[in-house]
Write a protein that holds these residues in place. Structure first.
Motif, PDB file in Angstrom:
ATOM      1  N   ILE A 138       0.837  -1.200   0.000  1.00  0.00           N
ATOM      2  CA  ILE A 138       0.000   0.000   0.000  1.00  0.00           C
ATOM      3  C   ILE A 138       0.873   1.251   0.000  1.00  0.00           C
ATOM      4  O   ILE A 138       0.636   2.184  -0.773  1.00  0.00           O
ATOM      5  CB  ILE A 138      -0.966  -0.001   1.205  1.00  0.00           C
ATOM      6  CG1 ILE A 138      -2.018  -1.108   1.032  1.00  0.00           C
ATOM      7  CG2 ILE A 138      -1.625   1.363   1.394  1.00  0.00           C
ATOM      8  CD1 ILE A 138      -2.840  -1.385   2.277  1.00  0.00           C
ATOM      9  N   SER A 139       1.866   1.277   0.846  1.00  0.00           N
ATOM     10  CA  SER A 139       2.756   2.437   0.930  1.00  0.00           C
ATOM     11  C   SER A 139       3.444   2.708  -0.402  1.00  0.00           C
ATOM     12  O   SER A 139       3.528   3.860  -0.852  1.00  0.00           O
ATOM     13  CB  SER A 139       3.806   2.226   2.016  1.00  0.00           C
ATOM     14  OG  SER A 139       3.200   2.177   3.281  1.00  0.00           O
ATOM     15  N   ARG A 140       3.926   1.650  -1.028  1.00  0.00           N
ATOM     16  CA  ARG A 140       4.622   1.806  -2.312  1.00  0.00           C
ATOM     17  C   ARG A 140       3.664   2.342  -3.372  1.00  0.00           C
ATOM     18  O   ARG A 140       3.983   3.305  -4.079  1.00  0.00           O
ATOM     19  CB  ARG A 140       5.213   0.465  -2.771  1.00  0.00           C
ATOM     20  CG  ARG A 140       5.931   0.537  -4.117  1.00  0.00           C
ATOM     21  CD  ARG A 140       6.508  -0.806  -4.547  1.00  0.00           C
ATOM     22  NE  ARG A 140       5.589  -1.922  -4.463  1.00  0.00           N
ATOM     23  CZ  ARG A 140       4.636  -2.201  -5.360  1.00  0.00           C
ATOM     24  NH1 ARG A 140       4.466  -1.433  -6.411  1.00  0.00           N
ATOM     25  NH2 ARG A 140       3.850  -3.251  -5.210  1.00  0.00           N
ATOM     26  N   LEU A 141       2.477   1.752  -3.477  1.00  0.00           N
ATOM     27  CA  LEU A 141       1.524   2.194  -4.499  1.00  0.00           C
ATOM     28  C   LEU A 141       1.014   3.601  -4.232  1.00  0.00           C
ATOM     29  O   LEU A 141       0.825   4.393  -5.159  1.00  0.00           O
ATOM     30  CB  LEU A 141       0.344   1.209  -4.579  1.00  0.00           C
ATOM     31  CG  LEU A 141       0.686  -0.153  -5.167  1.00  0.00           C
ATOM     32  CD1 LEU A 141      -0.457  -1.134  -4.958  1.00  0.00           C
ATOM     33  CD2 LEU A 141       1.028  -0.020  -6.641  1.00  0.00           C
ATOM     34  N   ALA A 142       0.799   3.929  -2.976  1.00  0.00           N
ATOM     35  CA  ALA A 142       0.339   5.276  -2.632  1.00  0.00           C
ATOM     36  C   ALA A 142       1.391   6.306  -3.035  1.00  0.00           C
ATOM     37  O   ALA A 142       1.069   7.337  -3.635  1.00  0.00           O
ATOM     38  CB  ALA A 142       0.041   5.365  -1.134  1.00  0.00           C
ATOM     39  N   GLU A 143       2.633   6.018  -2.719  1.00  0.00           N
ATOM     40  CA  GLU A 143       3.723   6.936  -3.067  1.00  0.00           C
ATOM     41  C   GLU A 143       3.819   7.112  -4.581  1.00  0.00           C
ATOM     42  O   GLU A 143       3.947   8.233  -5.078  1.00  0.00           O
ATOM     43  CB  GLU A 143       5.045   6.429  -2.501  1.00  0.00           C
ATOM     44  CG  GLU A 143       6.184   7.396  -2.710  1.00  0.00           C
ATOM     45  CD  GLU A 143       7.465   6.912  -2.060  1.00  0.00           C
ATOM     46  OE1 GLU A 143       8.533   7.232  -2.606  1.00  0.00           O
ATOM     47  OE2 GLU A 143       7.402   6.215  -1.031  1.00  0.00           O
ATOM     48  N   GLU A 144       3.724   5.995  -5.315  1.00  0.00           N
ATOM     49  CA  GLU A 144       3.784   6.058  -6.775  1.00  0.00           C
ATOM     50  C   GLU A 144       2.597   6.833  -7.350  1.00  0.00           C
ATOM     51  O   GLU A 144       2.698   7.430  -8.422  1.00  0.00           O
ATOM     52  CB  GLU A 144       3.825   4.648  -7.370  1.00  0.00           C
ATOM     53  CG  GLU A 144       5.129   3.929  -7.133  1.00  0.00           C
ATOM     54  CD  GLU A 144       5.102   2.468  -7.580  1.00  0.00           C
ATOM     55  OE1 GLU A 144       4.077   2.031  -8.169  1.00  0.00           O
ATOM     56  OE2 GLU A 144       6.093   1.761  -7.345  1.00  0.00           O
ATOM     57  N   SER A 145       1.476   6.809  -6.633  1.00  0.00           N
ATOM     58  CA  SER A 145       0.272   7.513  -7.086  1.00  0.00           C
ATOM     59  C   SER A 145       0.252   8.965  -6.637  1.00  0.00           C
ATOM     60  O   SER A 145      -0.680   9.705  -6.963  1.00  0.00           O
ATOM     61  CB  SER A 145      -0.978   6.807  -6.551  1.00  0.00           C
ATOM     62  OG  SER A 145      -1.049   5.482  -7.004  1.00  0.00           O
ATOM     63  N   HIS A 162      -3.067   6.558   3.743  1.00  0.00           N
ATOM     64  CA  HIS A 162      -4.414   6.751   4.287  1.00  0.00           C
ATOM     65  C   HIS A 162      -5.420   7.018   3.165  1.00  0.00           C
ATOM     66  O   HIS A 162      -6.465   6.364   3.077  1.00  0.00           O
ATOM     67  CB  HIS A 162      -4.409   7.911   5.289  1.00  0.00           C
ATOM     68  CG  HIS A 162      -5.750   8.247   5.834  1.00  0.00           C
ATOM     69  ND1 HIS A 162      -6.344   7.535   6.846  1.00  0.00           N
ATOM     70  CD2 HIS A 162      -6.626   9.226   5.493  1.00  0.00           C
ATOM     71  CE1 HIS A 162      -7.523   8.056   7.103  1.00  0.00           C
ATOM     72  NE2 HIS A 162      -7.720   9.087   6.304  1.00  0.00           N
ATOM     73  N   SER A 163      -5.113   7.967   2.292  1.00  0.00           N
ATOM     74  CA  SER A 163      -6.007   8.295   1.181  1.00  0.00           C
ATOM     75  C   SER A 163      -6.173   7.102   0.240  1.00  0.00           C
ATOM     76  O   SER A 163      -7.272   6.837  -0.250  1.00  0.00           O
ATOM     77  CB  SER A 163      -5.479   9.497   0.396  1.00  0.00           C
ATOM     78  OG  SER A 163      -5.545  10.650   1.176  1.00  0.00           O
ATOM     79  N   PHE A 164      -5.083   6.399   0.010  1.00  0.00           N
ATOM     80  CA  PHE A 164      -5.118   5.226  -0.864  1.00  0.00           C
ATOM     81  C   PHE A 164      -6.086   4.179  -0.316  1.00  0.00           C
ATOM     82  O   PHE A 164      -6.920   3.632  -1.037  1.00  0.00           O
ATOM     83  CB  PHE A 164      -3.708   4.642  -1.000  1.00  0.00           C
ATOM     84  CG  PHE A 164      -3.590   3.552  -2.019  1.00  0.00           C
ATOM     85  CD1 PHE A 164      -3.309   3.839  -3.338  1.00  0.00           C
ATOM     86  CD2 PHE A 164      -3.754   2.221  -1.642  1.00  0.00           C
ATOM     87  CE1 PHE A 164      -3.193   2.828  -4.280  1.00  0.00           C
ATOM     88  CE2 PHE A 164      -3.639   1.200  -2.576  1.00  0.00           C
ATOM     89  CZ  PHE A 164      -3.359   1.507  -3.904  1.00  0.00           C
ATOM     90  N   MET A 165      -5.997   3.923   0.997  1.00  0.00           N
ATOM     91  CA  MET A 165      -6.880   2.929   1.617  1.00  0.00           C
ATOM     92  C   MET A 165      -8.329   3.394   1.626  1.00  0.00           C
ATOM     93  O   MET A 165      -9.244   2.596   1.380  1.00  0.00           O
ATOM     94  CB  MET A 165      -6.402   2.598   3.027  1.00  0.00           C
ATOM     95  CG  MET A 165      -5.121   1.778   3.044  1.00  0.00           C
ATOM     96  SD  MET A 165      -4.634   1.245   4.702  1.00  0.00           S
ATOM     97  CE  MET A 165      -3.991   2.773   5.367  1.00  0.00           C
ATOM     98  N   LEU A 166      -8.567   4.679   1.904  1.00  0.00           N
ATOM     99  CA  LEU A 166      -9.938   5.190   1.877  1.00  0.00           C
ATOM    100  C   LEU A 166     -10.563   5.019   0.503  1.00  0.00           C
ATOM    101  O   LEU A 166     -11.724   4.595   0.377  1.00  0.00           O
ATOM    102  CB  LEU A 166      -9.971   6.670   2.275  1.00  0.00           C
ATOM    103  CG  LEU A 166      -9.845   6.996   3.740  1.00  0.00           C
ATOM    104  CD1 LEU A 166      -9.875   8.513   3.944  1.00  0.00           C
ATOM    105  CD2 LEU A 166     -10.956   6.343   4.553  1.00  0.00           C
TER     106      LEU A 166
END
Length: 94
Positions: A16-23, A28-32
């Motif tokens: 999740i952290s990796r994909l959120a950073e890439e996005s 938190h926003s990624f999971m929401l």
């Protein structure tokens, strides 16, 4: 907004952290966003199933419906970009 704690396996948290950073967003926003997408998907799925069950009940009650061969041809033509006539409803049982 209320707070909920999620216990994530380390591997999932890292993904999740990796994909959120890439996005360009936060974990938190990624999971929401992921949760909101899943909730919407499940709501639509349930509406679809409810509508299908209601239509089946109506069909069984009134004995009217569209033959599968006619509907299959209609859908095939629609998928091919054509504008076919809507199949005719027929009495399939007395």
């Amino acid at each position: 907004m209320s707070t909920t704690t999620l216990r994530l396996p380390p591997e999932l948290r890292d993904r999740i952290s990796r994909l959120a950073e890439e996005s360009g967003t936060t974990a938190h926003s990624f999971m929401l966003e992921a949760i909101a997408e899943r909730v919407t998907s499940e709501e639509l799925r349930r509406e679809f199933l409810t509508e299908g069950n209601d239509r089946l009940a109506d069909m069984l009650e009134n004995g009217l419906g569209i033959e599968w061969a006619d509907m299959r041809d209609y859908l095939g033509q629609r998928a091919a970009g054509r504008d076919p006539a809507t199949p005719k409803v027929k009495r399939w049982r007395e």
